[in-house]
Scaffold this motif. Structure first.
Motif, PDB file in Angstrom:
ATOM      1  N   PHE A  20      12.339 -34.144 -34.215  1.00  0.00           N
ATOM      2  CA  PHE A  20      13.776 -34.048 -33.930  1.00  0.00           C
ATOM      3  C   PHE A  20      14.040 -33.467 -32.543  1.00  0.00           C
ATOM      4  O   PHE A  20      14.980 -33.896 -31.859  1.00  0.00           O
ATOM      5  N   CYS A  21      13.216 -32.518 -32.115  1.00  0.00           N
ATOM      6  CA  CYS A  21      13.415 -31.968 -30.766  1.00  0.00           C
ATOM      7  C   CYS A  21      13.060 -33.010 -29.696  1.00  0.00           C
ATOM      8  O   CYS A  21      13.746 -33.120 -28.670  1.00  0.00           O
ATOM      9  N   ALA A  22      12.010 -33.782 -29.924  1.00  0.00           N
ATOM     10  CA  ALA A  22      11.637 -34.826 -28.956  1.00  0.00           C
ATOM     11  C   ALA A  22      12.749 -35.859 -28.825  1.00  0.00           C
ATOM     12  O   ALA A  22      13.052 -36.337 -27.716  1.00  0.00           O
ATOM     13  N   ALA A  23      13.380 -36.209 -29.930  1.00  0.00           N
ATOM     14  CA  ALA A  23      14.468 -37.189 -29.892  1.00  0.00           C
ATOM     15  C   ALA A  23      15.665 -36.640 -29.115  1.00  0.00           C
ATOM     16  O   ALA A  23      16.283 -37.358 -28.312  1.00  0.00           O
ATOM     17  N   HIS A  24      15.997 -35.363 -29.353  1.00  0.00           N
ATOM     18  CA  HIS A  24      17.114 -34.760 -28.621  1.00  0.00           C
ATOM     19  C   HIS A  24      16.790 -34.614 -27.135  1.00  0.00           C
ATOM     20  O   HIS A  24      17.667 -34.804 -26.287  1.00  0.00           O
ATOM     21  N   ALA A  25      15.538 -34.266 -26.827  1.00  0.00           N
ATOM     22  CA  ALA A  25      15.145 -34.145 -25.417  1.00  0.00           C
ATOM     23  C   ALA A  25      15.246 -35.493 -24.709  1.00  0.00           C
ATOM     24  O   ALA A  25      15.670 -35.573 -23.546  1.00  0.00           O
ATOM     25  N   ALA A  26      14.855 -36.559 -25.396  1.00  0.00           N
ATOM     26  CA  ALA A  26      14.975 -37.906 -24.813  1.00  0.00           C
ATOM     27  C   ALA A  26      16.443 -38.252 -24.581  1.00  0.00           C
ATOM     28  O   ALA A  26      16.801 -38.848 -23.561  1.00  0.00           O
ATOM     29  N   PHE A  27      17.288 -37.884 -25.521  1.00  0.00           N
ATOM     30  CA  PHE A  27      18.731 -38.107 -25.399  1.00  0.00           C
ATOM     31  C   PHE A  27      19.282 -37.329 -24.200  1.00  0.00           C
ATOM     32  O   PHE A  27      20.123 -37.836 -23.442  1.00  0.00           O
ATOM     33  N   GLU A  28      18.793 -36.110 -24.014  1.00  0.00           N
ATOM     34  CA  GLU A  28      19.208 -35.284 -22.874  1.00  0.00           C
ATOM     35  C   GLU A  28      18.783 -35.922 -21.556  1.00  0.00           C
ATOM     36  O   GLU A  28      19.582 -36.021 -20.607  1.00  0.00           O
ATOM     37  N   ARG A  29      17.528 -36.388 -21.481  1.00  0.00           N
ATOM     38  CA  ARG A  29      17.028 -37.023 -20.252  1.00  0.00           C
ATOM     39  C   ARG A  29      17.780 -38.317 -19.937  1.00  0.00           C
ATOM     40  O   ARG A  29      17.964 -38.683 -18.769  1.00  0.00           O
ATOM     41  N   ALA A  30      18.213 -38.994 -20.997  1.00  0.00           N
ATOM     42  CA  ALA A  30      18.937 -40.260 -20.813  1.00  0.00           C
ATOM     43  C   ALA A  30      20.407 -40.040 -20.495  1.00  0.00           C
ATOM     44  O   ALA A  30      21.170 -41.017 -20.376  1.00  0.00           O
ATOM     45  N   GLY A  31      20.812 -38.768 -20.360  1.00  0.00           N
ATOM     46  CA  GLY A  31      22.212 -38.476 -20.042  1.00  0.00           C
ATOM     47  C   GLY A  31      23.159 -38.871 -21.150  1.00  0.00           C
ATOM     48  O   GLY A  31      24.332 -39.152 -20.891  1.00  0.00           O
ATOM     49  N   GLY A  32      22.668 -38.915 -22.386  1.00  0.00           N
ATOM     50  CA  GLY A  32      23.517 -39.272 -23.518  1.00  0.00           C
ATOM     51  C   GLY A  32      23.645 -40.762 -23.751  1.00  0.00           C
ATOM     52  O   GLY A  32      24.423 -41.197 -24.606  1.00  0.00           O
ATOM     53  N   ASN A  33      22.867 -41.573 -23.017  1.00  0.00           N
ATOM     54  CA  ASN A  33      22.925 -43.032 -23.178  1.00  0.00           C
ATOM     55  C   ASN A  33      21.898 -43.464 -24.228  1.00  0.00           C
ATOM     56  O   ASN A  33      20.707 -43.572 -23.961  1.00  0.00           O
ATOM     57  N   GLU A  34      22.360 -43.709 -25.440  1.00  0.00           N
ATOM     58  CA  GLU A  34      21.451 -44.064 -26.534  1.00  0.00           C
ATOM     59  C   GLU A  34      20.719 -45.375 -26.280  1.00  0.00           C
ATOM     60  O   GLU A  34      19.625 -45.591 -26.821  1.00  0.00           O
ATOM     61  N   ALA A  35      21.270 -46.247 -25.484  1.00  0.00           N
ATOM     62  CA  ALA A  35      20.630 -47.541 -25.222  1.00  0.00           C
ATOM     63  C   ALA A  35      19.275 -47.378 -24.554  1.00  0.00           C
ATOM     64  O   ALA A  35      18.419 -48.262 -24.658  1.00  0.00           O
TER      65      ALA A  35
END
Length: 440
Positions: free
Chosen positions: A372-387
């Protein structure tokens, strides 16, 4: 010196006024009801007390333990309140509060005392701490303030419990369950944040995210500021602690006997030592389990009386914030309770089955935190762009109770993850782990 009138404040967190204290259903009874009917309390039925995923339905879990602690706490509070309320100089200061209300406040604080515990008991708590301290979670602490880092490095079930009661349950309404400040103050076993904790015993009562909520409770209840970010305990907190200690000390013996890990003679002898004399009716009971249950009940009653006597003897020190230690350690039964703790640790806690379960629990919690932390970190790096996220990360974020906020600070989403994982039951955590691994 703390004032009983402020300590018993019926004002609710997030409210400016106070509810009237009526004999039919007072605000503190409503506090108890609100905790009992919330989902976090129901999940305690499948959370470790002593035995993770126990093989017997007869031993306690966190829910039954909380109910028993609340029952003992009500008796402790009512007995203390009976004396306090009868003192002539305090009658007007109590604002109509009776002995019954003392009992209701302690019972309400007791019923929620374990509501923030993660899966697999204190082992689960230690696993979360270690993951942030020395595991893969350490990298996520970069950029956090000292206090925010301390919150996660010393992740604490007591602080999580305060967060559950004041924010996570009924989260749309500021103040969470909106319990009274008297109950929340009594619930607060460690009235300070993580940076003010004793390094030798790093327990604390609230995360930085709930610092304002604690400040409101402390002000309304008149908790004495001691300096260095610390406050004196609410006096009734000593009764919550005593109720908890009484229950787990005595019932561990009964549960150990029911599981076959403690023989009848060992269980009987240790419970009998807590009694000044053997009750006359004891000889009439032939069934061994009922004998142990009878001794357990009598032992609890005796310990309640002893704890009340210590509290009343030291009431002025407690109100002045100068009392140290706990109530039970000053009772005549203290040596026997210490002997019981050592005995049950050897027979119940330090067993091969328990260690095996802890290995499993550690693997489960670490895997969930990492995913779950890795998924949130990826979301953070993507600037909130889920795509831009990997399909697995998008799916993991969908499993969160609330969808992630692109503007959320790292500390906030880390707390979201610990909220989600610590709120799981033992069985649900196991099921999520199996699905994560593709085993179900």
């Amino acid at each position: 010196m703390m004032s009983w009138r402020r300590l018993l404040s019926p004002r609710r967190l997030g409210h400016t006024g106070a509810e009237p204290v009526t004999p039919t259903r007072n605000p503190f009874q409503k506090d108890w009801d609100r905790v009992v009917f919330c989902s976090a309390f129901r999940r305690l039925q499948d959370k470790t007390q002593v035995h993770s995923l126990p093989e017997s339905d007869y031993v306690r879990n966190r829910l039954t333990h909380s109910l028993e602690v609340s029952s003992v706490g009500r008796s402790l509070g009512a007995q203390v309140g009976e004396v306090v309320a009868q003192r002539a100089e305090l009658r007007e200061d109590l604002g109509g509060i009776t002995a019954a209300e003392f009992g209701h406040i302690v019972a309400a604080a007791c019923i929620g005392h374990d509501i923030g515990n993660p899966p697999f008991g204190h082992f689960g708590e230690a696993t979360v701490q270690h993951w942030f301290r020395s595991g893969a979670g350490a990298v996520y602490l970069e950029g956090l303030s000292a206090a925010q880092r301390a919150d996660l490095l010393a992740f604490e079930g007591n602080a999580q419990g305060f967060r559950v009661l004041t924010r996570l349950q009924n989260w749309r309404d500021a103040g969470g369950l909106r319990l009274t400040c008297a109950t929340l103050g009594t619930f607060m076993k460690y009235p300070h944040g993580s940076l003010a904790a004793d390094p030798a015993h790093p327990k604390f009562g609230f995360f930085q995210a709930e610092a304002d909520a604690f400040a409101e409770v402390a002000d309304a209840a008149g908790l004495l500021a001691l300096g260095g970010g610390r406050h004196a305990r609410h006096p009734l907190t000593y009764l919550v602690e005593a109720a908890d200690d009484i229950c787990y000390s005595v019932v561990d013996v009964e549960d150990g006997f029911k599981l076959g890990r403690i023989g009848f003679d060992d269980a009987e002898s240790r419970l009998r030592r807590l009694l000044p004399m053997l009750p006359p009716r004891y000889g009439e009971i032939e069934d061994k389990p009922w004998r142990i249950a009878y001794l357990r009940a009598k032992a609890i009653g005796g310990l309640i009386d002893q704890a009340v006597e210590v509290f009343l003897r030291h009431e002025q020190e407690i109100l002045a914030g100068s009392f140290s230690g706990d109530l039970l350690s000053r009772t005549p039964s203290a040596p026997h309770l210490a002997e019981i703790a050592g005995f049950t640790r050897e027979r119940i806690f330090e067993t091969r089955d328990r260690f095996q379960t802890e290995v499993m629990g550690g693997e489960i919690l670490v895997s969930l935190l990492e995913a779950f932390c890795a998924a949130h970190a990826a979301f953070e790096r993507a600037g909130g762009n889920e795509a831009e996220l990997a399909p697995r990360d998008r799916a993991l974020l969908r499993l969160m109770p609330r969808q992630p906020d692109p503007a959320a600070a790292r500390y906030d989403w880390l707390l979201d993850v610990t909220d989600h994982v610590s709120g799981m039951t033992d069985s649900y955590a196991l099921k999520q782990f199996q699905r994560l691994r593709g085993l179900q």
